[in-house]
Design a protein around this motif. Structure first.
Motif, PDB file in Angstrom:
ATOM      1  N   GLN A  44       0.629  -1.465  -0.333  1.00  0.00           N
ATOM      2  CA  GLN A  44      -0.158   0.034  -0.300  1.00  0.00           C
ATOM      3  C   GLN A  44       0.892   1.262  -0.360  1.00  0.00           C
ATOM      4  O   GLN A  44       1.412   1.528   0.698  1.00  0.00           O
ATOM      5  CB  GLN A  44      -1.190  -0.136   0.934  1.00  0.00           C
ATOM      6  N   VAL A  45       0.365   1.848  -1.188  1.00  0.00           N
ATOM      7  CA  VAL A  45       1.053   3.436  -1.521  1.00  0.00           C
ATOM      8  C   VAL A  45       1.040   4.444  -0.368  1.00  0.00           C
ATOM      9  O   VAL A  45      -0.309   4.049  -0.301  1.00  0.00           O
ATOM     10  CB  VAL A  45       1.189   3.529  -2.313  1.00  0.00           C
ATOM     11  N   VAL A  46       1.537   5.122   0.384  1.00  0.00           N
ATOM     12  CA  VAL A  46       1.223   6.163   2.046  1.00  0.00           C
ATOM     13  C   VAL A  46       1.251   7.363   1.114  1.00  0.00           C
ATOM     14  O   VAL A  46       0.450   8.139   1.460  1.00  0.00           O
ATOM     15  CB  VAL A  46       1.743   5.709   2.973  1.00  0.00           C
ATOM     16  N   GLU A  47       2.880   7.436   1.111  1.00  0.00           N
ATOM     17  CA  GLU A  47       2.766   8.930   0.243  1.00  0.00           C
ATOM     18  C   GLU A  47       3.958   8.896  -1.100  1.00  0.00           C
ATOM     19  O   GLU A  47       4.996   8.087  -0.966  1.00  0.00           O
ATOM     20  CB  GLU A  47       3.654   9.857   1.610  1.00  0.00           C
ATOM     21  N   ALA A  48       3.717   9.808  -1.673  1.00  0.00           N
ATOM     22  CA  ALA A  48       3.993  10.326  -2.692  1.00  0.00           C
ATOM     23  C   ALA A  48       5.852  11.255  -3.089  1.00  0.00           C
ATOM     24  O   ALA A  48       4.285  11.620  -2.332  1.00  0.00           O
ATOM     25  CB  ALA A  48       3.857   9.382  -3.843  1.00  0.00           C
ATOM     26  N   ARG A  49       6.400  12.200  -3.943  1.00  0.00           N
ATOM     27  CA  ARG A  49       7.317  12.560  -3.042  1.00  0.00           C
ATOM     28  C   ARG A  49       7.992  12.516  -4.649  1.00  0.00           C
ATOM     29  O   ARG A  49       8.625  12.146  -5.363  1.00  0.00           O
ATOM     30  CB  ARG A  49       8.153  12.664  -2.285  1.00  0.00           C
ATOM     31  N   ILE A  50       7.712  14.243  -5.458  1.00  0.00           N
ATOM     32  CA  ILE A  50       8.363  14.540  -6.683  1.00  0.00           C
ATOM     33  C   ILE A  50       9.096  15.461  -6.562  1.00  0.00           C
ATOM     34  O   ILE A  50       8.841  16.748  -5.799  1.00  0.00           O
ATOM     35  CB  ILE A  50       7.691  14.241  -8.312  1.00  0.00           C
ATOM     36  N   LYS A  51      10.496  15.184  -6.986  1.00  0.00           N
ATOM     37  CA  LYS A  51      11.215  16.962  -6.768  1.00  0.00           C
ATOM     38  C   LYS A  51      11.453  17.306  -8.037  1.00  0.00           C
ATOM     39  O   LYS A  51      12.071  17.913  -9.226  1.00  0.00           O
ATOM     40  CB  LYS A  51      13.032  16.307  -6.617  1.00  0.00           C
ATOM     41  N   GLY A  52      10.954  18.499  -7.894  1.00  0.00           N
ATOM     42  CA  GLY A  52      10.309  19.517  -9.181  1.00  0.00           C
ATOM     43  C   GLY A  52       8.856  19.096  -9.576  1.00  0.00           C
ATOM     44  O   GLY A  52       8.212  17.906  -9.242  1.00  0.00           O
ATOM     45  N   ARG A  66       6.675  20.801  -0.703  1.00  0.00           N
ATOM     46  CA  ARG A  66       7.363  21.797   0.808  1.00  0.00           C
ATOM     47  C   ARG A  66       9.383  21.212   0.824  1.00  0.00           C
ATOM     48  O   ARG A  66       9.159  19.979   0.013  1.00  0.00           O
ATOM     49  CB  ARG A  66       6.623  20.393   1.893  1.00  0.00           C
ATOM     50  N   ASP A  67      10.001  22.332   0.618  1.00  0.00           N
ATOM     51  CA  ASP A  67      11.100  22.144   0.377  1.00  0.00           C
ATOM     52  C   ASP A  67      11.663  21.679  -1.054  1.00  0.00           C
ATOM     53  O   ASP A  67      12.917  20.773  -1.065  1.00  0.00           O
ATOM     54  CB  ASP A  67      11.522  20.730   1.951  1.00  0.00           C
ATOM     55  N   GLY A  68      10.975  22.468  -1.673  1.00  0.00           N
ATOM     56  CA  GLY A  68      11.202  21.701  -3.773  1.00  0.00           C
ATOM     57  C   GLY A  68      10.691  20.173  -3.635  1.00  0.00           C
ATOM     58  O   GLY A  68      11.012  19.852  -4.980  1.00  0.00           O
ATOM     59  N   TRP A  69       9.919  19.797  -3.112  1.00  0.00           N
ATOM     60  CA  TRP A  69       8.904  18.139  -3.447  1.00  0.00           C
ATOM     61  C   TRP A  69       7.567  18.201  -3.310  1.00  0.00           C
ATOM     62  O   TRP A  69       7.150  19.510  -1.883  1.00  0.00           O
ATOM     63  CB  TRP A  69       9.413  17.076  -2.240  1.00  0.00           C
ATOM     64  N   TRP A  70       7.624  18.013  -4.285  1.00  0.00           N
ATOM     65  CA  TRP A  70       6.159  17.566  -4.670  1.00  0.00           C
ATOM     66  C   TRP A  70       4.980  16.511  -3.437  1.00  0.00           C
ATOM     67  O   TRP A  70       5.328  15.491  -4.224  1.00  0.00           O
ATOM     68  CB  TRP A  70       5.454  18.253  -5.802  1.00  0.00           C
ATOM     69  N   ILE A  71       4.351  16.501  -2.284  1.00  0.00           N
ATOM     70  CA  ILE A  71       4.351  15.556  -1.891  1.00  0.00           C
ATOM     71  C   ILE A  71       2.994  15.567  -1.742  1.00  0.00           C
ATOM     72  O   ILE A  71       1.584  16.599  -1.958  1.00  0.00           O
ATOM     73  CB  ILE A  71       4.609  15.827  -0.435  1.00  0.00           C
ATOM     74  N   TYR A  72       2.318  14.076  -1.629  1.00  0.00           N
ATOM     75  CA  TYR A  72       1.083  13.788  -1.962  1.00  0.00           C
ATOM     76  C   TYR A  72       0.925  12.166  -1.437  1.00  0.00           C
ATOM     77  O   TYR A  72       1.457  12.430  -1.898  1.00  0.00           O
ATOM     78  CB  TYR A  72       0.162  14.215  -3.502  1.00  0.00           C
ATOM     79  N   ALA A  73      -0.598  11.962  -0.997  1.00  0.00           N
ATOM     80  CA  ALA A  73      -1.205  10.515  -1.311  1.00  0.00           C
ATOM     81  C   ALA A  73      -1.878  10.319  -2.147  1.00  0.00           C
ATOM     82  O   ALA A  73      -3.007  10.708  -2.284  1.00  0.00           O
ATOM     83  CB  ALA A  73      -2.173  10.804   0.308  1.00  0.00           C
ATOM     84  N   PRO A  74      -1.534   9.103  -2.730  1.00  0.00           N
ATOM     85  CA  PRO A  74      -1.946   9.094  -4.349  1.00  0.00           C
ATOM     86  C   PRO A  74      -2.759   8.217  -3.951  1.00  0.00           C
ATOM     87  O   PRO A  74      -2.475   7.199  -2.865  1.00  0.00           O
ATOM     88  CB  PRO A  74      -0.914   7.951  -4.499  1.00  0.00           C
ATOM     89  N   ASP A  75      -4.157   7.673  -4.642  1.00  0.00           N
ATOM     90  CA  ASP A  75      -5.319   7.557  -4.297  1.00  0.00           C
ATOM     91  C   ASP A  75      -5.886   5.878  -4.658  1.00  0.00           C
ATOM     92  O   ASP A  75      -5.997   5.415  -5.901  1.00  0.00           O
ATOM     93  CB  ASP A  75      -6.795   8.422  -4.566  1.00  0.00           C
TER      94      ASP A  75
END
Length: 133
Positions: A44-52, A66-75
């Protein structure tokens, strides 16, 4: 729970409940990371981050910078297994980190690597269980 890593005809078992998987996008050269939990129903993916961001990899709606990372919770629901392809085009492979440390997977182009919850005996599921047959 345990995580089974199947690569090059071998299985490695890690006694962990969670892991982080990170990699560099082969075209945009942008760093990605995902936090996963190992559950009885799958990974189960809980959180994902993309740097840019870049072509074809815009952060989804609701992502927070946040701190250069796009952070989200994949559905996305639990995944029975993850299949990682190694292109050999990024200079590094997939980085799999747990509380036990980190290991690089698939640095050189080749056969795919499979991550899946281990069976109750700590070994990989038979092919028929993986494919749902």
């Amino acid at each position: 729970m345990s995580l089974c890593i199947l690569a090059a005809g071998k299985t490695v078992t890690l006694s962990v409940a969670a892991f982080t998987l990170s990699w560099t996008h082969s075209v945009e050269r942008t760093r990605w990371a995902e936090d996963w939990k190992v559950t009885p129903s799958g990974l189960q993916v809980v959180e994902a981050r993309i740097k840019g961001s870049g072509a074809g990899m815009e952060p989804p709606e609701g992502a927070v910078l946040r701190d250069g990372w796009w952070i989200y919770a994949p559905d996305v629901g639990p995944q029975r297994r993850l299949v990682l392809a190694a292109s050999g085009e990024t200079g590094d492979g997939w980085m799999l980190c747990t509380v036990q440390g980190c290991r690089e997977l698939g640095k050189v182009a080749g056969a795919s690597i499979v991550l899946e919850p281990c069976g109750s005996d700590g070994t990989s599921q038979p092919d028929s269980a993986r494919s749902g047959r």
